[in-house]
Design a protein around this motif. Structure first.
Motif, PDB file in Angstrom:
ATOM      1  N   GLY A  68       8.411 -11.862  -1.658  1.00  0.00           N
ATOM      2  CA  GLY A  68       7.293 -12.714  -1.950  1.00  0.00           C
ATOM      3  C   GLY A  68       6.533 -13.189  -1.291  1.00  0.00           C
ATOM      4  O   GLY A  68       4.764 -13.152  -0.985  1.00  0.00           O
ATOM      5  N   GLY A  69       7.290 -14.145  -0.419  1.00  0.00           N
ATOM      6  CA  GLY A  69       6.652 -14.928   0.737  1.00  0.00           C
ATOM      7  C   GLY A  69       7.367 -15.006   1.682  1.00  0.00           C
ATOM      8  O   GLY A  69       7.924 -14.356   1.975  1.00  0.00           O
ATOM      9  N   LEU A  70       6.468 -14.525   3.672  1.00  0.00           N
ATOM     10  CA  LEU A  70       6.837 -14.601   4.746  1.00  0.00           C
ATOM     11  C   LEU A  70       6.579 -16.569   4.796  1.00  0.00           C
ATOM     12  O   LEU A  70       5.790 -16.922   5.065  1.00  0.00           O
ATOM     13  CB  LEU A  70       5.324 -13.857   5.917  1.00  0.00           C
ATOM     14  N   HIS A  71       7.857 -16.917   4.946  1.00  0.00           N
ATOM     15  CA  HIS A  71       7.963 -18.413   5.741  1.00  0.00           C
ATOM     16  C   HIS A  71       8.109 -19.115   7.424  1.00  0.00           C
ATOM     17  O   HIS A  71       9.208 -17.980   7.754  1.00  0.00           O
ATOM     18  CB  HIS A  71       8.809 -18.858   4.656  1.00  0.00           C
ATOM     19  N   SER A  87       0.628  -1.543  -0.350  1.00  0.00           N
ATOM     20  CA  SER A  87      -0.319   0.307  -0.323  1.00  0.00           C
ATOM     21  C   SER A  87       0.897   1.145  -0.111  1.00  0.00           C
ATOM     22  O   SER A  87       0.235   2.534  -0.458  1.00  0.00           O
ATOM     23  CB  SER A  87      -0.731   0.155   1.074  1.00  0.00           C
ATOM     24  N   THR A  88       2.221   1.248   0.939  1.00  0.00           N
ATOM     25  CA  THR A  88       3.344   2.068   1.005  1.00  0.00           C
ATOM     26  C   THR A  88       3.746   1.882  -0.783  1.00  0.00           C
ATOM     27  O   THR A  88       3.995   3.663  -0.977  1.00  0.00           O
ATOM     28  CB  THR A  88       4.145   2.652   1.591  1.00  0.00           C
ATOM     29  N   LEU A  89       4.118   1.185  -0.837  1.00  0.00           N
ATOM     30  CA  LEU A  89       4.678   1.905  -2.331  1.00  0.00           C
ATOM     31  C   LEU A  89       3.833   2.204  -3.184  1.00  0.00           C
ATOM     32  O   LEU A  89       4.214   2.530  -4.088  1.00  0.00           O
ATOM     33  CB  LEU A  89       5.027   0.091  -3.152  1.00  0.00           C
ATOM     34  N   ASP A  90       2.700   1.619  -3.761  1.00  0.00           N
ATOM     35  CA  ASP A  90       0.911   2.157  -4.634  1.00  0.00           C
ATOM     36  C   ASP A  90       1.039   3.459  -4.201  1.00  0.00           C
ATOM     37  O   ASP A  90       1.132   4.377  -5.007  1.00  0.00           O
ATOM     38  CB  ASP A  90       0.239   1.842  -3.923  1.00  0.00           C
ATOM     39  N   MET A  91       0.922   3.959  -3.033  1.00  0.00           N
ATOM     40  CA  MET A  91       1.250   5.694  -2.581  1.00  0.00           C
ATOM     41  C   MET A  91       2.419   6.323  -3.209  1.00  0.00           C
ATOM     42  O   MET A  91       1.852   7.832  -3.759  1.00  0.00           O
ATOM     43  CB  MET A  91       1.305   5.543  -1.627  1.00  0.00           C
ATOM     44  N   LEU A  92       3.125   5.397  -3.135  1.00  0.00           N
ATOM     45  CA  LEU A  92       5.094   6.271  -3.012  1.00  0.00           C
ATOM     46  C   LEU A  92       5.005   6.150  -4.909  1.00  0.00           C
ATOM     47  O   LEU A  92       5.264   7.175  -5.889  1.00  0.00           O
ATOM     48  CB  LEU A  92       6.331   5.630  -3.289  1.00  0.00           C
ATOM     49  N   ASP A  93       4.031   5.256  -5.613  1.00  0.00           N
ATOM     50  CA  ASP A  93       3.648   5.916  -6.873  1.00  0.00           C
ATOM     51  C   ASP A  93       3.013   6.914  -7.632  1.00  0.00           C
ATOM     52  O   ASP A  93       3.579   7.787  -8.393  1.00  0.00           O
ATOM     53  CB  ASP A  93       3.140   4.134  -7.579  1.00  0.00           C
ATOM     54  N   GLU A  94       1.929   6.759  -6.234  1.00  0.00           N
ATOM     55  CA  GLU A  94       1.030   7.848  -6.909  1.00  0.00           C
ATOM     56  C   GLU A  94       2.289   9.335  -6.733  1.00  0.00           C
ATOM     57  O   GLU A  94       1.651  10.311  -7.630  1.00  0.00           O
ATOM     58  CB  GLU A  94       0.043   7.723  -5.668  1.00  0.00           C
ATOM     59  N   VAL A  95       2.952   9.413  -6.099  1.00  0.00           N
ATOM     60  CA  VAL A  95       4.303  11.310  -5.990  1.00  0.00           C
ATOM     61  C   VAL A  95       4.803  11.088  -7.099  1.00  0.00           C
ATOM     62  O   VAL A  95       5.650  11.865  -7.073  1.00  0.00           O
ATOM     63  CB  VAL A  95       4.642  10.633  -4.715  1.00  0.00           C
ATOM     64  N   ARG A 127       0.044 -12.672  -4.026  1.00  0.00           N
ATOM     65  CA  ARG A 127      -1.355 -13.706  -4.495  1.00  0.00           C
ATOM     66  C   ARG A 127      -1.937 -12.027  -4.817  1.00  0.00           C
ATOM     67  O   ARG A 127      -3.224 -11.846  -4.411  1.00  0.00           O
ATOM     68  CB  ARG A 127      -1.951 -13.870  -3.831  1.00  0.00           C
ATOM     69  N   LEU A 128      -1.498 -10.474  -4.021  1.00  0.00           N
ATOM     70  CA  LEU A 128      -2.057  -9.413  -4.602  1.00  0.00           C
ATOM     71  C   LEU A 128      -1.980  -8.991  -5.621  1.00  0.00           C
ATOM     72  O   LEU A 128      -0.662  -8.734  -6.757  1.00  0.00           O
ATOM     73  CB  LEU A 128      -0.978  -8.844  -3.123  1.00  0.00           C
ATOM     74  N   PRO A 129      -3.294  -8.345  -5.715  1.00  0.00           N
ATOM     75  CA  PRO A 129      -2.802  -7.356  -7.258  1.00  0.00           C
ATOM     76  C   PRO A 129      -1.205  -6.319  -7.817  1.00  0.00           C
ATOM     77  O   PRO A 129      -0.944  -5.934  -6.974  1.00  0.00           O
ATOM     78  CB  PRO A 129      -3.955  -6.267  -6.744  1.00  0.00           C
ATOM     79  N   ALA A 130      -1.261  -6.680  -8.702  1.00  0.00           N
ATOM     80  CA  ALA A 130       0.488  -6.797  -9.236  1.00  0.00           C
ATOM     81  C   ALA A 130       0.765  -4.749  -9.275  1.00  0.00           C
ATOM     82  O   ALA A 130      -0.478  -4.383  -9.661  1.00  0.00           O
ATOM     83  CB  ALA A 130       1.264  -6.897 -11.235  1.00  0.00           C
ATOM     84  N   PRO A 131       1.458  -4.232  -9.309  1.00  0.00           N
ATOM     85  CA  PRO A 131       2.772  -3.896  -9.625  1.00  0.00           C
ATOM     86  C   PRO A 131       3.477  -4.966  -8.013  1.00  0.00           C
ATOM     87  O   PRO A 131       4.585  -5.366  -8.381  1.00  0.00           O
ATOM     88  CB  PRO A 131       3.368  -3.219 -10.217  1.00  0.00           C
ATOM     89  N   HIS A 132       2.762  -4.099  -6.822  1.00  0.00           N
ATOM     90  CA  HIS A 132       3.267  -4.125  -5.566  1.00  0.00           C
ATOM     91  C   HIS A 132       3.718  -5.694  -5.468  1.00  0.00           C
ATOM     92  O   HIS A 132       2.794  -5.658  -4.166  1.00  0.00           O
ATOM     93  CB  HIS A 132       3.497  -3.034  -5.615  1.00  0.00           C
ATOM     94  N   ASN A 133       3.059  -6.854  -5.701  1.00  0.00           N
ATOM     95  CA  ASN A 133       3.261  -8.048  -5.050  1.00  0.00           C
ATOM     96  C   ASN A 133       4.043  -8.507  -4.765  1.00  0.00           C
ATOM     97  O   ASN A 133       4.330  -9.691  -4.479  1.00  0.00           O
ATOM     98  CB  ASN A 133       2.210  -8.821  -6.072  1.00  0.00           C
ATOM     99  N   TYR A 134       4.554  -7.658  -3.366  1.00  0.00           N
ATOM    100  CA  TYR A 134       5.640  -8.557  -2.444  1.00  0.00           C
ATOM    101  C   TYR A 134       6.009  -7.699  -1.797  1.00  0.00           C
ATOM    102  O   TYR A 134       5.716  -6.162  -1.529  1.00  0.00           O
ATOM    103  CB  TYR A 134       7.233  -8.337  -3.400  1.00  0.00           C
ATOM    104  N   VAL A 135       6.368  -7.429  -0.136  1.00  0.00           N
ATOM    105  CA  VAL A 135       6.846  -6.572  -0.062  1.00  0.00           C
ATOM    106  C   VAL A 135       8.376  -6.058   0.334  1.00  0.00           C
ATOM    107  O   VAL A 135       8.999  -7.206   0.094  1.00  0.00           O
ATOM    108  CB  VAL A 135       6.863  -7.694   1.564  1.00  0.00           C
ATOM    109  N   TYR A 136       8.730  -5.633   0.693  1.00  0.00           N
ATOM    110  CA  TYR A 136       9.966  -4.408   0.278  1.00  0.00           C
ATOM    111  C   TYR A 136      11.199  -4.067   1.208  1.00  0.00           C
ATOM    112  O   TYR A 136      10.895  -3.430   2.074  1.00  0.00           O
ATOM    113  CB  TYR A 136       9.638  -3.170  -0.735  1.00  0.00           C
ATOM    114  N   PHE A 137      11.974  -5.058   1.393  1.00  0.00           N
ATOM    115  CA  PHE A 137      12.517  -4.901   2.918  1.00  0.00           C
ATOM    116  C   PHE A 137      13.628  -4.055   2.412  1.00  0.00           C
ATOM    117  O   PHE A 137      14.615  -4.672   0.923  1.00  0.00           O
ATOM    118  CB  PHE A 137      13.657  -6.585   3.077  1.00  0.00           C
TER     119      PHE A 137
END
Ligand SMILES: Cc1cc2nc3c(=O)[nH]c(=O)nc-3n(C[C@H](O)[C@H](O)[C@H](O)COP(=O)(O)OP(=O)(O)OC[C@H]3O[C@@H](n4cnc5c(N)ncnc54)[C@H](O)[C@@H]3O)c2cc1C
Length: 399
Positions: A72-75, A49-57, A90-100
């Motif tokens: 892409g996955g938490l194990h 959600s934060t990556l989406d927002m940063l795209d908007e900016v 499984r989340l909508p692209a393009p940000h279907n991952y957590v960015y570390f």
């Protein structure tokens, strides 16, 4: 010195707020007590959600250029095997991952972008020491101490983004409701070899849970201990800790000697609290200053950023037009952000009570609990924890 908005604290909430207000032409001054953002205890996760927002900016490319890793996955590995507990793909692209991404890189990038805007000022190495009041008692700015000495900064709005030990909150006499947390965290680094697994590894074994975050040439390790248990762990000695670390992450067994003294191990105290009221005349509190988040789910940075986005979107137009911001306006920001905060904190509290606390006190073999086995049986369900952590409740957008 005069500014329209004075932001106390240059963490994720403060810098995003400063950037988004300055983009609207609002004169904003952010005060940060440290000279740089180089502290390694601030968490690394930036969620979809934060990556989406940063795209908007328009900062998507700058984000992608940072030295981050997409996970892409938490194990989680228990004594009976490794389970995927959240599937971000499984989340909508393009940000279907957590960015570390190391938080200092993220914050430096925000500060550099904001510095391009003529109405933005960041005062580093400047500590807010008190509040200014007008004749009616409303907050009218701050007192601070910086490299040039003492100063007063007058503002029509002060926003406290100074984290969970907020001085502004203290000065206002606001006391948060404190929720119990069962754990604290030992935070340390151990080197990472080129052939080690990448991303994130979570190992759960008797007496604890350890997370190893891949930061390139080293792992940033978060080793959970029972609240108040630090003295006991210290009394048992560094060898005992090294042995526990090696048991939880066997690939680190040949390197645990890098923990040479207790100076290499930091104790981070976990807090979970929330203010009933996030505003007074002339001042608003957001991020951890209004609601300290537990590290569970790694969502604190994202909530802080989303608070900032809502604040900038709701108050920016009035501030840019030079109109006064009323308490009704400030209350509207709190109303907007209340639901996501309460829902997220309630999930964290339930996870602490039902999962973390029993694990911290368990002895012997630890197998994955039933809900986690269910996630393996029905992988589509892994989208749910991914959605809750990655997108959360009521994600904010920037116009
Ligand atoms: C052990 C632990 C691990 C965590 N891991 C993660 C994670 O992986 N992912 C995640 O999303 N969240 C994580 N969190 C939560 C996350 O750190 C916070 O929720 C988030 O940093 C809140 O952002 P903020 O901007 O509100 O406050 P902060 O990040 O605390 O920033 C506050 C800023 O204000 C400055 N400041 C304070 N007082 C003053 C003053 N008087 N004058 C000037 N400046 C001042 C500080 O120096 C700081 O830069 C973790 C929390 C803990 C305890």
């Amino acid at each position: 010195m005069k500014t329209s908005v004075c932001v106390v604290g240059g963490g994720p909430a403060g810098l995003v707020l400063g950037l988004l207000l300055a983009r609207q032409g609002v004169t904003v001054t952010v005060l940060e007590k440290h000279p740089d953002f180089l502290r390694d205890f601030r968490g690394d996760t930036v969620h979809p959600s934060t990556l989406d927002m940063l795209d908007e900016v328009g900062l998507g490319d700058r984000m992608a250029a940072l030295p981050g890793r997409r996970v892409g996955g938490l194990h989680a590995t228990f004594d009976d095997g490794t389970y995927q507990v959240a599937d971000f793909t499984r989340l909508p692209a393009p940000h279907n991952y957590v960015y570390f991404v190391p938080q200092w890189d993220f914050l430096e990038m925000l500060a550099a972008e904001a510095a391009k805007l003529p109405t933005f000022t960041l005062l580093r190495a400047t500590t807010v020491t008190g509040l200014l009041r007008d004749a009616s008692g409303a907050v009218a700015g701050v007192r601070a101490a910086g490299p040039e000495g003492e100063m007063e900064i007058e503002s029509s709005l002060t926003v406290a983004c100074d984290g969970r030990d907020s001085l502004v909150r203290q000065e206002l006499g606001l006391r948060p409701v404190d929720y119990a947390t069962p754990m604290d965290v030992l935070w340390f680094r151990i080197s990472r070899g080129p052939s080690d697994g990448d991303g994130l590894a979570m190992r759960i074994g008797s007496g604890g849970l350890m997370l190893a975050i891949d930061r390139g040439d080293y792992y940033q390790c978060a080793y959970l201990i029972a609240k108040g248990g630090y003295d006991e762990i210290r009394a048992a000695g560094l060898d005992a800790l090294r042995e526990q670390v090696a048991r939880r992450q066997p690939i680190l067994a040949d390197r645990v000697g890098e923990l040479a003294t207790w100076d290499d191990v930091k104790l981070l105290t976990v807090k979970l609290d929330r203010l009933e009221r996030w505003h007074v005349p002339g001042a608003l509190l957001i991020g951890d200053a209004a609601h300290a988040m537990s590290p569970i789910g790694g969502v604190g940075i994202n909530l802080a950023v989303q608070d900032a986005a809502a604040t900038a979107r709701m108050l920016g137009p009035k501030l840019a037009a030079g109109q006064p911001v009323t308490e009704t306006d400030l209350a509207a920001v709190q109303r907007r952000r209340w639901l996501p905060t309460v829902v997220t904190q309630n999930i964290q509290r339930a996870a602490q009570r039902r999962i973390v606390d029993p694990l911290l006190h368990a002895t012997g073999r630890i197998e994955a609990p039933a809900p986690i086995r269910l996630l393996r049986r029905f992988p589509a369900l892994q989208a749910l924890p991914a959605r809750l952590a990655g997108i959360g409740v009521r994600p904010e957008h920037v116009r």
